[in-house]
Design a protein around this motif. Structure first.
Motif, PDB file in Angstrom:
ATOM      1  N   LYS A  49       0.843  -1.306  -0.053  1.00 38.57           N
ATOM      2  CA  LYS A  49      -0.009  -0.105  -0.002  1.00 38.57           C
ATOM      3  C   LYS A  49       0.881   1.154  -0.017  1.00 38.57           C
ATOM      4  O   LYS A  49       0.641   2.228  -1.005  1.00 38.57           O
ATOM      5  CB  LYS A  49      -0.809  -0.058   1.388  1.00 38.57           C
ATOM      6  CG  LYS A  49      -1.979  -0.955   0.925  1.00 38.57           C
ATOM      7  CD  LYS A  49      -2.822  -0.851   2.352  1.00 38.57           C
ATOM      8  CE  LYS A  49      -4.147  -1.917   2.187  1.00 38.57           C
ATOM      9  NZ  LYS A  49      -4.847  -1.991   3.409  1.00 38.57           N
ATOM     10  N   THR A  52       2.288   1.629  -3.489  1.00 40.77           N
ATOM     11  CA  THR A  52       1.384   2.279  -4.456  1.00 40.77           C
ATOM     12  C   THR A  52       1.307   3.737  -4.045  1.00 40.77           C
ATOM     13  O   THR A  52       1.118   4.367  -5.112  1.00 40.77           O
ATOM     14  CB  THR A  52       0.369   1.233  -4.252  1.00 40.77           C
ATOM     15  OG1 THR A  52       0.392   0.021  -4.487  1.00 40.77           O
ATOM     16  CG2 THR A  52      -0.794   1.747  -5.332  1.00 40.77           C
ATOM     17  N   GLN A  55       4.104   5.820  -5.385  1.00 41.31           N
ATOM     18  CA  GLN A  55       4.151   5.806  -7.002  1.00 41.31           C
ATOM     19  C   GLN A  55       3.067   6.652  -7.562  1.00 41.31           C
ATOM     20  O   GLN A  55       3.167   7.386  -8.532  1.00 41.31           O
ATOM     21  CB  GLN A  55       3.915   4.202  -7.512  1.00 41.31           C
ATOM     22  CG  GLN A  55       4.987   3.538  -7.212  1.00 41.31           C
ATOM     23  CD  GLN A  55       5.052   2.167  -7.972  1.00 41.31           C
ATOM     24  OE1 GLN A  55       3.724   1.646  -8.288  1.00 41.31           O
ATOM     25  NE2 GLN A  55       6.051   1.426  -8.031  1.00 41.31           N
ATOM     26  N   GLN A  56       1.860   6.778  -6.964  1.00 38.78           N
ATOM     27  CA  GLN A  56       0.812   7.504  -7.485  1.00 38.78           C
ATOM     28  C   GLN A  56       1.222   8.911  -7.153  1.00 38.78           C
ATOM     29  O   GLN A  56       0.758   9.819  -7.860  1.00 38.78           O
ATOM     30  CB  GLN A  56      -0.631   7.137  -6.691  1.00 38.78           C
ATOM     31  CG  GLN A  56      -1.163   5.758  -7.156  1.00 38.78           C
ATOM     32  CD  GLN A  56      -2.404   5.311  -6.375  1.00 38.78           C
ATOM     33  OE1 GLN A  56      -2.733   6.042  -5.398  1.00 38.78           O
ATOM     34  NE2 GLN A  56      -2.896   4.194  -7.091  1.00 38.78           N
TER      35      GLN A  56
END
Length: 60
Positions: A49, A52, A55-56
């Motif tokens: 999580k 992710t 990266q976002q």
């Protein structure tokens, strides 16, 4: 046969190795009444999580 590895293969192998390292640590350090697989699953899920989310944020 093409022996060149693509990014997805490398990423999948990295995730497996990361999980196994977390599991190895949990098995060595958890109490006898704790399930190392449950701990490893929890830590790995949190790790994924965080990766992710990072990266976002980098795409913005």
């Amino acid at each position: 046969m093409n022996t060149e590895r693509n990014d997805l293969e490398v990423a999948n192998e990295t995730m497996v190795m990361t999980y196994l390292n977390i599991l190895k640590y949990a098995e060595h350090h958890c109490n006898k009444d704790q399930d190392p697989y449950k701990i490893a699953d929890h830590v790995f899920t949190g790790y994924m999580k965080a990766v992710t989310n990072n990266q976002q944020e980098g795409k913005d």
